[in-house]
Scaffold this motif. Sequence first.
Motif, short mmCIF file in Angstrom:
data_model
loop_
_atom_site.label_atom_id
_atom_site.label_comp_id
_atom_site.label_asym_id
_atom_site.label_seq_id
_atom_site.Cartn_x
_atom_site.Cartn_y
_atom_site.Cartn_z
N ALA A 130 0.69 -1.44 0.40
CA ALA A 130 -0.08 -0.01 0.32
C ALA A 130 0.46 1.21 -0.04
O ALA A 130 0.55 2.58 1.11
CB ALA A 130 -0.87 -0.52 0.85
N LEU A 151 -1.23 1.48 -4.16
CA LEU A 151 -2.64 2.71 -4.00
C LEU A 151 -2.92 2.60 -5.46
O LEU A 151 -4.52 3.18 -5.96
CB LEU A 151 -2.64 3.81 -2.99
N THR A 162 -8.08 6.27 -0.43
CA THR A 162 -8.85 4.46 -0.81
C THR A 162 -9.79 4.31 0.18
O THR A 162 -10.81 3.23 -0.56
CB THR A 162 -7.17 3.74 -0.39
N LEU A 200 -8.42 -1.32 1.75
CA LEU A 200 -7.54 -1.68 3.07
C LEU A 200 -6.87 -1.64 4.02
O LEU A 200 -7.53 -1.82 5.18
CB LEU A 200 -7.16 0.00 2.88
#
Length: 382
Positions: free
Chosen positions: A12, A17, A164, A171
Motif C-alpha cells: 500500500a 494504491l 482509498t 485496505l
Amino acid sequence: MAKTYEVAIIGAGLIGLLTARELSRAGVSVVVLERQQAGRESTWAGGGIISPLYPWRYPEAVSALASWGQQHYQELCRQLTEESGTDPQWQRSGLLIPNLDESERQRALQWCQRWQNSALEVDAKEMAKLEPLLATEALTTGLYLPEVAQLRNSRLSRALVKSTERSDIDLKQHWPVSGIESRGGCFYCRNSLGEQIAAAQVVLCGGAWSGELGDLAGESLSVAPVKGQMIAIPLEPEQIKRITLIDGHYFIPRRDGLLLVGSTLEPEAGFDKQISHAAAEELQRLAWRYLPALNGRVLRYHWAGLRPGSENRGIPFIGKSRITDGIWYNCGHFRNGVVLGAASARLLADLLLQRQPQLASEPYRINSDATMNKAKLNNITI
C-alpha cells in the motif's frame, strides 16, 4: 462465507494504491494488503520531483512512463485533494541543472526535443539570477527545465490513503503476507496469524520488498532495497524557488520554506533504515558549498528510506508473471516511483483488464533475465 475479491494488491505504497485506484474505478473489487502502515515507506520518504534525475540518461521506456505521468499529475492531485481533503501540493518549480559539459548538454537538449520538454542553456550568471543564493563560483554552464514540477510526498501519501479509505477499496494495514497459495482457481494470501484472503488475481507492489514477495509467488525477481538519506533545512518561504540538481544530489524547496537536500545512495545497507551522522554531515556540506548562505543553519529533519532498486536500468516490472497465470507485478521503480507511478498504475490496469494499453507494454515485461545479482546493485548510479 468469506469474500473472494477480483484482485488482491500486496503493498500500500504509492504504486499499490494508485493501481488499486485504477482497478476500482473500472468496477473491480479490490483489497490492498499492507505489511505495516500504508504509504509510509519510500512513498513518504522521497523528494517528490516529477521528473527522473538526469532524465536523458534513462532508457526510452522510463521516459515514456515519465512523460505520461507529467501530463496527468496535476489533475490527479486535484482529484485526490477533492476526494481526501489533503492537498499534495503539486507545483511547477522548474529544475536547474548546472555543471554539464557540452556533450551532455547536447544529449539533454536532444532528449528534451524528443519528449517536448522546454529547456534553456544557462551559464553561471544566469543561474544566479534565477537563484541568487547559489554560489556562482561553484557553477558552470548547464540547463534550466522550467516545466518540471514537484509535490510533497507526505501529503500525497496521506491523500492517497484517505481517498482509498473513502472508496470501495478494502485496505488492510499491518497485514504482512507470509504466503501465497493457489488452489481451486483462486489465490489465497495468508499472514502469520493464519488468516487468509482470497482473490482471483494478485498484484505484487511491494516496493523494496518486491523481491521477497516474488519468492512467495515462486518467482525470483531482481528487486532489492537501496537506502537513501535526506535532510531538511529551514528557510523562509520562497527564499529558494527552484529545484537544483547538482553532482548527483538535489535541493528541493517546499512551500513552507523547508529545503530538502538529498540524497545518499547506499545499496549495501539492505533493509537497514537507521540514519547516520556521517550522511547528515555529507549533505550539509553539499548544501553549504553550493548555497553558502546556509552555512551554520541547523537541520530540522533527517530521515532514510528504501528505494526498490534493480539491475533493469531504472525500468520497472509491469505485467504478468512469466510462470503463474493470475500473478502480476508493478514494482522496481527505483528513484522514480512518483513520476512513473501514475502511468505504471494505468498500464497495469490496462493489461490486467485486457484494455488497449495507453503505453507499449513490452519494455516492462518480466523475462528470464530478471534474476537478481545483488553484487551489481553497488553499481547503480542513475
